[in-house]
Design a protein around this motif. Sequence first.
Motif, PDB file in Angstrom:
ATOM      1  N   LEU A 158      11.515   9.067  13.905  1.00  0.00           N
ATOM      2  CA  LEU A 158      11.310   8.187  14.160  1.00  0.00           C
ATOM      3  C   LEU A 158      10.842   7.787  15.595  1.00  0.00           C
ATOM      4  O   LEU A 158      11.562   7.771  16.148  1.00  0.00           O
ATOM      5  CB  LEU A 158      12.054   7.189  13.434  1.00  0.00           C
ATOM      6  N   TRP A 201       9.536   9.704   5.000  1.00  0.00           N
ATOM      7  CA  TRP A 201       9.193   8.520   4.700  1.00  0.00           C
ATOM      8  C   TRP A 201       9.944   8.244   3.210  1.00  0.00           C
ATOM      9  O   TRP A 201      10.493   8.578   2.196  1.00  0.00           O
ATOM     10  CB  TRP A 201       8.013   9.155   3.689  1.00  0.00           C
TER      11      TRP A 201
ATOM     12  N   ASN B  35       1.812  -2.374  -9.411  1.00  0.00           N
ATOM     13  CA  ASN B  35       3.000  -2.096  -8.874  1.00  0.00           C
ATOM     14  C   ASN B  35       2.675  -0.087  -9.444  1.00  0.00           C
ATOM     15  O   ASN B  35       3.948   0.094 -10.608  1.00  0.00           O
ATOM     16  CB  ASN B  35       4.307  -2.422  -8.702  1.00  0.00           C
ATOM     17  N   HIS B  71       2.040   4.120  -6.363  1.00  0.00           N
ATOM     18  CA  HIS B  71       3.075   5.111  -5.386  1.00  0.00           C
ATOM     19  C   HIS B  71       3.799   6.536  -6.372  1.00  0.00           C
ATOM     20  O   HIS B  71       3.777   6.279  -7.097  1.00  0.00           O
ATOM     21  CB  HIS B  71       4.704   4.111  -5.103  1.00  0.00           C
ATOM     22  N   PHE B  72       3.945   7.516  -6.095  1.00  0.00           N
ATOM     23  CA  PHE B  72       3.973   8.487  -6.191  1.00  0.00           C
ATOM     24  C   PHE B  72       5.401   9.860  -5.925  1.00  0.00           C
ATOM     25  O   PHE B  72       6.867   9.532  -5.117  1.00  0.00           O
ATOM     26  CB  PHE B  72       2.788   9.577  -5.868  1.00  0.00           C
ATOM     27  N   LYS B  73       5.684  10.152  -7.292  1.00  0.00           N
ATOM     28  CA  LYS B  73       7.125  10.904  -7.248  1.00  0.00           C
ATOM     29  C   LYS B  73       6.890  12.253  -7.759  1.00  0.00           C
ATOM     30  O   LYS B  73       5.895  12.392  -8.477  1.00  0.00           O
ATOM     31  CB  LYS B  73       7.849  10.402  -7.652  1.00  0.00           C
ATOM     32  N   ASN B  90       3.846  13.596   2.963  1.00  0.00           N
ATOM     33  CA  ASN B  90       4.488  12.300   3.674  1.00  0.00           C
ATOM     34  C   ASN B  90       2.966  11.699   4.257  1.00  0.00           C
ATOM     35  O   ASN B  90       3.169  10.583   3.855  1.00  0.00           O
ATOM     36  CB  ASN B  90       5.089  13.204   4.757  1.00  0.00           C
ATOM     37  N   GLY B  93       3.025   8.888   0.877  1.00  0.00           N
ATOM     38  CA  GLY B  93       3.925   8.956   0.684  1.00  0.00           C
ATOM     39  C   GLY B  93       4.157   9.463  -0.852  1.00  0.00           C
ATOM     40  O   GLY B  93       4.294   8.802  -1.926  1.00  0.00           O
ATOM     41  N   LEU B  94       4.100  10.614  -1.047  1.00  0.00           N
ATOM     42  CA  LEU B  94       4.776  11.745  -2.552  1.00  0.00           C
ATOM     43  C   LEU B  94       5.748  11.915  -1.994  1.00  0.00           C
ATOM     44  O   LEU B  94       6.297  12.652  -1.401  1.00  0.00           O
ATOM     45  CB  LEU B  94       3.547  13.182  -2.658  1.00  0.00           C
ATOM     46  N   LEU B  95       7.146  10.929  -2.541  1.00  0.00           N
ATOM     47  CA  LEU B  95       8.796  11.401  -3.167  1.00  0.00           C
ATOM     48  C   LEU B  95       8.771  12.420  -3.672  1.00  0.00           C
ATOM     49  O   LEU B  95       7.902  12.553  -4.755  1.00  0.00           O
ATOM     50  CB  LEU B  95       9.426  10.282  -3.227  1.00  0.00           C
ATOM     51  N   TYR B 133      11.900  16.544   6.807  1.00  0.00           N
ATOM     52  CA  TYR B 133      10.632  15.622   6.159  1.00  0.00           C
ATOM     53  C   TYR B 133      11.084  13.893   5.961  1.00  0.00           C
ATOM     54  O   TYR B 133       9.975  12.899   5.057  1.00  0.00           O
ATOM     55  CB  TYR B 133       9.252  16.560   5.641  1.00  0.00           C
ATOM     56  N   PRO B 135      13.642  12.609   4.367  1.00  0.00           N
ATOM     57  CA  PRO B 135      15.497  12.213   4.439  1.00  0.00           C
ATOM     58  C   PRO B 135      16.179  12.299   3.188  1.00  0.00           C
ATOM     59  O   PRO B 135      17.419  11.592   3.196  1.00  0.00           O
ATOM     60  CB  PRO B 135      15.665  11.503   6.598  1.00  0.00           C
ATOM     61  N   TYR B 136      15.362  10.951   2.349  1.00  0.00           N
ATOM     62  CA  TYR B 136      15.523  10.242   0.942  1.00  0.00           C
ATOM     63  C   TYR B 136      15.539  10.488   0.396  1.00  0.00           C
ATOM     64  O   TYR B 136      15.477   9.904  -1.102  1.00  0.00           O
ATOM     65  CB  TYR B 136      15.316   9.024   0.937  1.00  0.00           C
ATOM     66  N   ILE B 356      18.004  -2.494   1.908  1.00  0.00           N
ATOM     67  CA  ILE B 356      17.023  -3.406   3.210  1.00  0.00           C
ATOM     68  C   ILE B 356      17.867  -3.029   4.593  1.00  0.00           C
ATOM     69  O   ILE B 356      17.391  -2.852   5.563  1.00  0.00           O
ATOM     70  CB  ILE B 356      16.113  -5.167   3.126  1.00  0.00           C
ATOM     71  N   LEU B 359      18.093   0.615   5.839  1.00  0.00           N
ATOM     72  CA  LEU B 359      17.150   0.622   5.743  1.00  0.00           C
ATOM     73  C   LEU B 359      16.805   0.773   7.409  1.00  0.00           C
ATOM     74  O   LEU B 359      16.729   1.300   8.445  1.00  0.00           O
ATOM     75  CB  LEU B 359      16.496   0.426   5.305  1.00  0.00           C
ATOM     76  N   ASP B 362      19.473   2.209   9.324  1.00  0.00           N
ATOM     77  CA  ASP B 362      19.019   4.073   9.611  1.00  0.00           C
ATOM     78  C   ASP B 362      17.573   3.792  10.710  1.00  0.00           C
ATOM     79  O   ASP B 362      17.468   5.254  11.643  1.00  0.00           O
ATOM     80  CB  ASP B 362      18.440   4.571   8.231  1.00  0.00           C
ATOM     81  N   ARG B 363      17.317   2.780  10.778  1.00  0.00           N
ATOM     82  CA  ARG B 363      15.931   3.179  11.689  1.00  0.00           C
ATOM     83  C   ARG B 363      16.443   2.360  12.759  1.00  0.00           C
ATOM     84  O   ARG B 363      15.311   1.895  13.800  1.00  0.00           O
ATOM     85  CB  ARG B 363      14.548   2.092  11.159  1.00  0.00           C
TER      86      ARG B 363
END
Lengths: 294, 364
Positions: A158, A201, B35, B71-73, B90, B93-95, B133, B135-136, B356, B359, B362-363
């Motif tokens: 970040l 992400w 969604n 959304h994608f995985k 990234n 937005g592909l997990l 790339y 972390p989750y 939330i 998150l 973490d940020r």
Amino acid sequence: MKVKPIKIYTEPFYPTREFAVLNPELLRYNVPAIWKAKPLVAGTLAAFLLGGGIRKVTAQETEQGQVVESDEGIAENEQSQTRDKSIVQVAPLFIHGDGQGSAGCIVVAPPVFLSEEEASVVIEEEFKKQGVIFDTDEVTLDEVTFEPDTAMARYNWLKPDTVEKNLNLDGFNRTLGLGYEFVSHYDYDELVTGLYKQEGWSSVSYFSPVSLAGNITEKLENCGKYNVAIFYDPMCRIKGSSMNKGQTPEEYQEEQQALYLEARERSIELLKRQISDFIYWLKKTGVLDQAGGE
Amino acid sequence: MRCSYCYSPPVNRIDMTEETAHRAVEFASELYPANTGVIFFGGEPLLKLPLIKSTIAKCKQLERKRGCSFHFKISTNGLLMDEDFLQYANSVGLLVALSLDGIAEAHDKHRRTTAGEGTFDALLPKMDLLLQYQPYSNILMTVTPETVQYYAESVKFLIEKGFKYVIASLNYAGDWTDETITELQRQYRKLARLYERWTLEERKFYFSSFETKFSSHIRGEDALCYRCSFGKYQLSIAPDGDIYPCVQFVADGVSNKGMYTMGNVYTGIDENERQRLYNMHSKADDACMECAVKSRCNNNCSCLNYQTTGMLHTVSPVLCETERLLIPIVDRLGERLYRKRAPMFIQKHYNAVYPIISLIEDRN
């Protein structure tokens, strides 16, 4: 090995979530030390536990459906019916609606987002009833700036961006020197998360227009130069429903659409209440006398 | 790769065409435009990266044109995962979920190349790259009778490596014996001690086997909404566009046409067929009806039942045995953590906005 049903099983001695709802002190008094050490995290948790963010104003419905303000800002201004133009008073943030939530993969009840355009129609319509027309949307408040927090640099995923951003008002009346800003989830994306270059992400996005609106209000108070109304997207949640037995996909989609529209209506209603509170405040401070009105 | 526990070994393989892939996402977004989740699975989906890119580009186009949201995985064995791919992932937005069975002794037991060599060493640098790339990202871990002795050590390795989400599944179709079941119980107890220690240290992690059982008590029926509900919330599309209620029914490369097909992306869902399958799925095993923990057990996963017994509503004795030993271990752990008022346990399981707040933490 065989399938062997358990005949009797004693319920475990740790509570269900209903207990936590009825006993909010469970969450209030058991906060991880790592969260307490971070003011923003501790503050956000406290705001959630109190049931709303920066609550400067409370509003309640009367039986007739009228909004009754119990507002410290209004109380302070109750006496001043004539306005000294050299003094700029910043309206408090009027809280109606959570104004925060998440959307993305695991979120089962996402909120409805009002677009800037939808909100502008509602806001300008309400002000028009008071004789206020916003004649331009090209006013930028140079003194109200948003910069990344350099402390974030310790996270390698970040990275603070170097660009400083200003607040562009959504509407402005040049005669009254009065503007408004509707804080949407797009604004949150631009003025909060958009200040960082994210290399990591997550498939869940979090938006908190209400906290950004509070932040803008504070910046306006510090700057003391503008009369600006700050509204935010109430972000009402779409009620979740699962497909009933025998329900066709078309019926299910229709039901989903109805739930979406219902949440959107609730959001618009709450936005109208924010506007109504602001107009009441404006009248008390004398700004609106100059505009005439219905 | 040729994983020895694969439920869908590569035979008579065909590939999905770009046209079918595009139609599949169009079809899915019509069903739930607000969604829509798209999961790329295989075989090994990264063998078809151009098709994935083209499909995601189609989704982005649909988002712009129709206002729907995707959304994608992707589930991958990781061998083809490199920096270029992760940068791409990234950007759209592909997990990424990585299939990894834990330490080398566990992983290399089953997850081998066509030449019979283990793949752990090749994955070691990729784990760091993935964490850098994403972390989750999730780790998908399979535990078999042959690797059960390494279960706790493997989870410890993954969490200490930096992964936050470990999704562990038992291979119920494996050759479980009384001895390996006893070993599983020993491993669960070890894991409970690790879970307790990490939670008291206020570390954040998700270990699926325990979290789902906590959730089944703490959240009760609400926890059920996270289940796939056999063709109601999640559909699997075969290479020829046929629709199945779960990935378990799609044989690799060939559509497993027959009693579990519930339509095609070109012709839509056969509603009678879907209802018929859902009714079959809803019928509980008679033996489970009188069980006191039936609502907390995985007995209603028809795909597992099908994989292990060949019937949608006939529960595998292995599943029953392992659930009966897991639930009390998790409940005693929950009682200990609650008695100690472990803050991270309380916030994680009782605070509806924990994800939330976490998150934000973490940020910041």
